[in-house]
Design an enzyme around this catalytic site. Structure first.
Site, mmCIF file in Angstrom:
data_model
loop_
_atom_site.group_PDB
_atom_site.id
_atom_site.type_symbol
_atom_site.label_atom_id
_atom_site.label_comp_id
_atom_site.label_asym_id
_atom_site.label_seq_id
_atom_site.Cartn_x
_atom_site.Cartn_y
_atom_site.Cartn_z
ATOM 1 N N TYR A 63 0.872 -1.172 0.000
ATOM 2 C CA TYR A 63 0.000 0.000 0.000
ATOM 3 C C TYR A 63 0.913 1.228 0.000
ATOM 4 O O TYR A 63 1.605 1.503 0.972
ATOM 5 C CB TYR A 63 -0.905 0.018 1.231
ATOM 6 C CG TYR A 63 -1.887 -1.145 1.307
ATOM 7 C CD1 TYR A 63 -2.238 -1.877 0.178
ATOM 8 C CD2 TYR A 63 -2.470 -1.500 2.522
ATOM 9 C CE1 TYR A 63 -3.124 -2.936 0.247
ATOM 10 C CE2 TYR A 63 -3.372 -2.563 2.594
ATOM 11 C CZ TYR A 63 -3.689 -3.272 1.462
ATOM 12 O OH TYR A 63 -4.570 -4.325 1.535
ATOM 13 N N PHE A 213 -13.096 -5.503 1.872
ATOM 14 C CA PHE A 213 -14.194 -4.714 1.298
ATOM 15 C C PHE A 213 -15.497 -4.939 2.084
ATOM 16 O O PHE A 213 -16.567 -5.159 1.483
ATOM 17 C CB PHE A 213 -14.422 -5.053 -0.186
ATOM 18 C CG PHE A 213 -13.344 -4.599 -1.131
ATOM 19 C CD1 PHE A 213 -12.459 -3.585 -0.792
ATOM 20 C CD2 PHE A 213 -13.216 -5.181 -2.400
ATOM 21 C CE1 PHE A 213 -11.481 -3.159 -1.692
ATOM 22 C CE2 PHE A 213 -12.243 -4.767 -3.304
ATOM 23 C CZ PHE A 213 -11.378 -3.757 -2.945
HETATM 24 N N1 LIG Z 1 -6.612 -9.067 0.839
HETATM 25 C C1 LIG Z 1 -6.990 -8.266 -0.127
HETATM 26 O O1 LIG Z 1 -6.893 -8.576 -1.300
HETATM 27 C C2 LIG Z 1 -7.568 -6.925 0.223
HETATM 28 C C3 LIG Z 1 -8.181 -6.147 -0.767
HETATM 29 C C4 LIG Z 1 -8.716 -4.936 -0.399
HETATM 30 C C5 LIG Z 1 -8.657 -4.500 0.902
HETATM 31 N N2 LIG Z 1 -8.044 -5.280 1.858
HETATM 32 C C6 LIG Z 1 -8.018 -4.858 3.274
HETATM 33 O O2 LIG Z 1 -9.356 -4.665 3.683
HETATM 34 C C7 LIG Z 1 -9.485 -3.391 4.322
HETATM 35 C C8 LIG Z 1 -10.861 -2.851 4.092
HETATM 36 O O3 LIG Z 1 -11.093 -2.662 2.730
HETATM 37 P P1 LIG Z 1 -11.286 -1.246 2.048
HETATM 38 O O4 LIG Z 1 -10.860 -0.140 2.943
HETATM 39 O O5 LIG Z 1 -10.666 -1.314 0.709
HETATM 40 O O6 LIG Z 1 -12.846 -1.209 1.785
HETATM 41 P P2 LIG Z 1 -14.107 -0.976 2.751
HETATM 42 O O7 LIG Z 1 -13.706 -1.035 4.175
HETATM 43 O O8 LIG Z 1 -15.169 -1.878 2.254
HETATM 44 O O9 LIG Z 1 -14.572 0.482 2.345
HETATM 45 C C9 LIG Z 1 -13.735 1.579 2.363
HETATM 46 C C10 LIG Z 1 -14.460 2.690 1.620
HETATM 47 O O10 LIG Z 1 -15.626 3.041 2.345
HETATM 48 C C11 LIG Z 1 -15.556 4.414 2.732
HETATM 49 N N3 LIG Z 1 -16.086 4.483 4.092
HETATM 50 C C12 LIG Z 1 -15.560 3.953 5.210
HETATM 51 N N4 LIG Z 1 -16.337 4.182 6.264
HETATM 52 C C13 LIG Z 1 -17.393 4.898 5.809
HETATM 53 C C14 LIG Z 1 -18.550 5.449 6.418
HETATM 54 N N5 LIG Z 1 -18.769 5.295 7.731
HETATM 55 N N6 LIG Z 1 -19.429 6.121 5.637
HETATM 56 C C15 LIG Z 1 -19.219 6.267 4.312
HETATM 57 N N7 LIG Z 1 -18.133 5.766 3.670
HETATM 58 C C16 LIG Z 1 -17.223 5.084 4.419
HETATM 59 C C17 LIG Z 1 -14.108 4.801 2.652
HETATM 60 O O11 LIG Z 1 -13.986 6.177 2.327
HETATM 61 P P3 LIG Z 1 -13.413 7.252 3.417
HETATM 62 O O12 LIG Z 1 -11.929 7.076 3.422
HETATM 63 O O13 LIG Z 1 -13.846 8.548 2.857
HETATM 64 O O14 LIG Z 1 -14.047 6.934 4.730
HETATM 65 C C18 LIG Z 1 -13.629 3.936 1.505
HETATM 66 O O15 LIG Z 1 -13.943 4.528 0.261
HETATM 67 C C19 LIG Z 1 -8.379 -2.558 3.686
HETATM 68 O O16 LIG Z 1 -8.020 -1.483 4.481
HETATM 69 C C20 LIG Z 1 -7.279 -3.579 3.532
HETATM 70 O O17 LIG Z 1 -6.544 -3.642 4.728
HETATM 71 C C21 LIG Z 1 -7.518 -6.474 1.523
#
Ligand SMILES: NC(=O)c1ccc[n+]([C@@H]2O[C@H](COP(=O)([O-])OP(=O)(O)OC[C@H]3O[C@@H](n4cnc5c(N)ncnc54)[C@H](OP(=O)(O)O)[C@@H]3O)[C@@H](O)[C@H]2O)c1
Length: 299
Positions: A63, A213
């Site tokens: 990242y 996600f």
């Molecule tokens: N193993 C893998 O292949 C893989 C792939 C992807 C991700 N990951 C891990 O999974 C974690 C979570 O995934 P992610 O962050 O990509 O997706 P997520 O948690 O599903 O969603 C994040 C998105 O939602 C928004 N968001 C968060 N809280 C919110 C709220 N209360 N209200 C409105 N919007 C909100 C964020 O924007 P804002 O920043 O504006 O809040 C961001 O755009 C990552 O941090 C990573 O560590 C792993």
């Protein structure tokens, strides 16, 4: 009782962590590449997470690359004893921000050393092998050479525990013949439920399932049912999406990602929501959800 205590705990290897944690991927720049617009804001999100009791942070050295881990170190080092940092290896970034496989034993070893250096650690708590057989979702194929390489890094004392990401049931079973697997991190949320059976199998084996996600990723979930339930419960749709995951299975550990302190607080408060049976039923049957996952292969 704090919100996080209400969420409860689950095992990540021999450690117990709150079922609500934090995913750090959103702290890098746009496209998870380069520095964030506001580094101080990123540091503030991490410090607030710890202040509110988060004891499980998910990250990776790809990242940024490197930048998210460096921000975690700047914000939180020296780390609290009860903090578990989970990282992942198996990919690297191209100069054009592309996501590329990096799975040779040398690349995996290099990635472990990069994580150790950038996080300022002597040993990594948990390392997920992220399958890159397909960048876009689990695909069959042998992960044996990579898992074997990770087991060797574990024997050398650089990794405490091993997990898998973006994997199939068969790959998990095969890996468990090589070394213990403490967690599985795959795509799963209200709109993407391919892993329903797998989650139950892992629960029976006391293995943590960590949906990535959980809010839909780069395009957060949208659905009229979700909005309707949220309005009735005086909550936000994102809180309901997380509360549903907490109810879905006791072995689910959440790592919602955000770059905003306000969203962080909102997400951690989702443990306060008690979903009535009617709301659970509506969410379980939910259709018409905008399958909001960006085509980006962010890993
Ligand atoms: N193993 C893998 O292949 C893989 C792939 C992807 C991700 N990951 C891990 O999974 C974690 C979570 O995934 P992610 O962050 O990509 O997706 P997520 O948690 O599903 O969603 C994040 C998105 O939602 C928004 N968001 C968060 N809280 C919110 C709220 N209360 N209200 C409105 N919007 C909100 C964020 O924007 P804002 O920043 O504006 O809040 C961001 O755009 C990552 O941090 C990573 O560590 C792993």
């Amino acid at each position: 009782m704090t919100s996080l205590e209400k969420a409860g705990w689950y095992s990540l290897g021999p450690r117990r962590v709150h079922r609500l944690g934090y995913g750090a991927m959103q702290l890098a720049g746009a496209g998870v590449f380069g520095p964030p617009k506001d580094r101080n804001a990123a540091v503030a999100v991490l410090r607030e997470a710890i202040e509110l009791g988060v004891d499980h942070i998910d990250t990776s050295d790809f990242y940024g690359p490197h930048i998210t881990n460096q921000i975690i170190r700047e914000a939180l080092h020296p780390y609290r004893d009860d903090l578990t940092i989970v990282t992942k290896i198996g990919a690297k970034r191209g100069a054009d921000a592309s996501w590329l496989p990096a799975t040779s034993p040398d690349e995996l070893t290099q990635a472990v050393h990069d994580n150790l250096r950038n996080l300022g650690l002597d040993v990594l708590d948990v390392v997920n092998l992220r399958s890159t057989i397909s960048m876009y979702g689990p695909a069959e194929g042998s992960l044996e050479p990579q898992v074997t390489a990770m087991a060797e890094l574990q024997q050398r004392g650089l990794i405490r525990h091993i997990g898998l990401s973006n994997v199939t049931r068969r790959q998990i079973e095969d890996a468990r013949h090589i070394c213990p697997i403490v967690c599985v991190q795959n795509l799963y949320n209200l709109a993407h439920r391919d892993d329903d059976g797998l989650i139950d199998t892992l629960a029976a084996e006391s293995i943590a399932y960590v949906p990535f996600f959980p809010l839909g990723g780069f395009s957060p979930l949208q659905s009229s049912t979700l909005s309707h339930v949220a309005t009735r419960l005086e909550a936000t749709p994102m809180q309901v999406a997380l509360a549903w995951l907490l109810r879905r299975s006791p072995n689910i550990l959440l790592i919602p990602g955000t770059s905003s302190v306000a969203h962080l607080r909102e997400n951690l408060a989702s443990a306060e929501i008690s979903l009535p049976e009617g709301a659970m039923a509506a969410l379980n049957d939910l259709d018409g959800v905008k399958k909001g996952v960006d085509v980006s292969p962010a890993v």
